[in-house]
Design an enzyme around this catalytic site. Structure first.
Site: not given
Ligand code: NAP
Length: 249
Positions: A156-158
């Protein structure tokens, strides 16, 4: 309005500048002659300390609370900057969070919060800057080198940061005719709370081993590159994502 040539009358907003990379950028841009807005969401005390440090070194700064995920708060952030300094020339979209977990274990609340701060928060800043930055201004947003690594748990972060890269390329084309340059930096592992939290010495060693230069980044390594992108020496750098990671990717 044209960008004033006198460096001490230029103003920069740095989001998420109460600690870590953002605080180093605020200090560095103040040293470059910018009047700086030190933004924070909850850390009022640390943000006030960054302002105090800048003032002690002879610079000008104010701290302004605003949760970047709230569009009205971002509007008020720009209002405060314009009231203090007469206009805004540089926006550094640095505020961000990182919560690591496999996709299968990612709950809706984590997904929504990461999108709200990293993607919508950056978008809120980009939209406000597109409307209000003085001609000749500069925008620097934050991606991450893990966008190119595809490591488990970073999904999700990337994904939020990949979207920031897309926005960067597109906004550079939209704002180029006004002389506003839009770039992003994509750091590798930098020794801040965001990266260090929850990692033991073995995990830090593994991170160091992935970096040809053999050390983690320091916040100042990133601040120096933002200084270049916000300053006159990068006058023909536009629509780029600069990977600052010791050669890791
Ligand atoms: P950090 O040490 O955790 O600092 C994050 C800053 O963002 C704090 O000042 C925090 O202030 C602020 N913030 C968080 N949520 C906010 C919100 N909703 N509105 C406004 N401010 C908010 O993180 P960092 O390592 O310096 O990271 C800075 C940026 O670099 C992030 O975008 C991150 O994704 C990116 N990055 C970092 C690394 C790394 O290894 N450190 C690598 C690649 C990319 P409050 O405490 O007041 O919320």
């Amino acid at each position: 309005m044209a960008n004033p040539t006198n460096s001490s009358s230029r103003a920069a907003i740095v989001t998420g500048a109460s600690r870590g990379i953002g605080a180093a950028i605020a200090r560095r841009l103040a040293g470059d002659g910018f009047q700086v807005v030190v933004n924070y969401a909850g850390s009022a005390g640390p943000a006030a300390e960054v302002v105090e440090e800048i003032e002690k070194a002879g610079g000008r700064a104010i701290s302004v609370q605003a949760d970047v995920s709230d569009p009205q708060a971002v509007t008020r952030l720009f209002d405060a900057a314009e009231a203090a300094y007469g206009g805004v020339d540089v926006l550094v979209n640095n505020a961000g969070i990182m919560k690591l977990m496999p996709v299968a274990e990612t709950d809706d609340a984590t997904f929504d919060q990461t999108i709200a701060i990293n993607l919508k928060g950056t978008f809120n800043g980009l939209r406000e800057a597109a409307r209000r930055l003085r001609d000749g201004g500069r925008i620097v947003s934050f991606s991450t080198s893990v966008v190119g690594l595809y490591q488990p748990t970073y999904g999700v972060y990337a994904a939020t940061k990949a979207a920031v890269e897309a926005l960067t390329h597109i906004l550079a084309k939209e704002l180029g005719p006004r002389g506003i340059r839009v770039n992003a930096v994509a750091p590798g592992p930098v020794a801040t709370e965001l990266f260090l939290k929850g990692k033991d010495e073995a995990a830090l060693d593994r991170a160091r081993q992935m970096i040809p230069l053999g050390r983690l980044g320091e916040a100042e390594d990133i601040a120096r590159v933002v200084s270049l992108l916000a300053g006159p020496d990068s006058g023909w750098i536009n629509g780029q994502v600069v990977r600052v990671n010791g050669g890791a990717v």
